[in-house]
Design a protein around this motif. Structure first.
Motif, PDB file in Angstrom:
ATOM      1  N   ALA A  15     -21.299  12.295  48.048  1.00 22.59           N
ATOM      2  CA  ALA A  15     -21.206  13.038  49.301  1.00 22.59           C
ATOM      3  C   ALA A  15     -20.822  14.486  49.046  1.00 22.59           C
ATOM      4  CB  ALA A  15     -20.199  12.369  50.236  1.00 22.59           C
ATOM      5  N   ALA A  18     -23.804  16.618  48.338  1.00 21.48           N
ATOM      6  CA  ALA A  18     -24.795  16.729  49.401  1.00 21.48           C
ATOM      7  C   ALA A  18     -24.695  18.100  50.058  1.00 21.48           C
ATOM      8  CB  ALA A  18     -24.568  15.641  50.454  1.00 21.48           C
ATOM      9  N   GLU A  20     -26.021  20.304  53.363  1.00 27.09           N
ATOM     10  CA  GLU A  20     -26.638  20.211  54.680  1.00 27.09           C
ATOM     11  C   GLU A  20     -27.319  21.528  55.010  1.00 27.09           C
ATOM     12  OE1 GLU A  20     -24.259  18.581  57.846  1.00 27.09           O
ATOM     13  OE2 GLU A  20     -22.997  17.544  56.394  1.00 27.09           O
ATOM     14  N   THR A  54     -30.540  17.091  54.748  1.00 28.82           N
ATOM     15  CA  THR A  54     -29.584  17.118  53.653  1.00 28.82           C
ATOM     16  C   THR A  54     -30.372  16.957  52.364  1.00 28.82           C
ATOM     17  OG1 THR A  54     -29.187  14.736  53.695  1.00 28.82           O
ATOM     18  CG2 THR A  54     -27.715  16.098  55.024  1.00 28.82           C
ATOM     19  N   TYR A  55     -29.828  17.541  51.329  1.00 31.61           N
ATOM     20  CA  TYR A  55     -30.446  17.417  50.020  1.00 31.61           C
ATOM     21  C   TYR A  55     -29.332  17.282  49.002  1.00 31.61           C
ATOM     22  CZ  TYR A  55     -33.364  18.333  45.983  1.00 31.61           C
ATOM     23  OH  TYR A  55     -34.022  18.220  44.787  1.00 31.61           O
ATOM     24  N   ASN A  56     -29.429  16.262  48.173  1.00 29.18           N
ATOM     25  CA  ASN A  56     -28.380  15.945  47.209  1.00 29.18           C
ATOM     26  C   ASN A  56     -28.836  16.267  45.790  1.00 29.18           C
ATOM     27  OD1 ASN A  56     -26.798  14.757  49.331  1.00 29.18           O
ATOM     28  ND2 ASN A  56     -28.182  13.008  49.231  1.00 29.18           N
ATOM     29  N   GLY A  61     -31.764  12.409  50.040  1.00 26.89           N
ATOM     30  CA  GLY A  61     -31.448  13.205  51.216  1.00 26.89           C
ATOM     31  C   GLY A  61     -31.928  12.554  52.483  1.00 26.89           C
TER      32      GLY A  61
END
Length: 178
Positions: A15, A18, A20, A54-56, A61
């Motif tokens: 998390a 991540a 946003e 979101t992209y992790n 995501g």
């Protein structure tokens, strides 16, 4: 108990990685292409979109997108008026087209699209365009996504096969990190 603590730490670390993003509507758009009478293709776009993603770090995501159906634009006023009518998008009854992802693995984005009041699962092939700092102190990321839908799956059957059932969709998204 030890496994629960380790799992919690792994989830927390994921998390923390991540990011946003809010979709930048000035640099994002949704296009479509559809066959006409077997002799040509008609292209168009939607000019009013909003959403977040979101992209992790691990290329996972999520994404949510809302399109104002009345913003359809094919560069032909009479055709756009017809596309807004009950024959096609019926924008008075169904003012938005929405997408909400259910999974993303860095290359394939799966989710639910609601068009013309019908919700179906779709899969987009996704390519990351890039990411980096912008000149205003922000951070941006961009993606392109492609899929093909059948408009009849969403109850839009007017003038098939004159206007093909299969519709190619392309989504070009640039987001600003929150």
């Amino acid at each position: 108990m030890k496994h629960l603590v380790i799992a919690s730490l792994v989830l927390a670390a994921g998390a923390a990685n991540a990011a946003e993003y809010k979709i930048d509507p000035g640099h994002s758009f949704v296009t479509f292409e559809i066959g006409h009478l077997g002799v040509s293709k008609t292209a168009g776009r939607f000019n009013d979109i909003a959403g977040n993603f979101t992209y992790n770090d691990d290329n996972s995501g999520s994404a949510e997108l809302t399109i104002q159906a009345a913003s359809v634009d094919t560069n032909h006023e009479a055709r756009d008026k017809h596309l807004r009518s009950p024959d096609f998008l019926d924008v008075k009854q169904f003012p938005t087209i929405t997408f909400k992802s259910t999974s993303f693995d860095g290359e394939e984005l799966k989710g639910e699209i609601t068009l013309h009041g019908v919700t179906k699962t779709v899969e987009f092939d996704v390519e990351k365009v890039g990411e980096g700092k912008d000149p205003w102190g922000g951070y941006r990321a961009g993606f392109e996504a492609k899929t093909t839908i059948k408009r009849s799956d969403f109850g839009v059957t007017y003038f098939i096969p004159g206007v093909t059932d299969e519709t190619d969709l392309e989504v070009f998204i640039e987001g600003i990190r929150k």
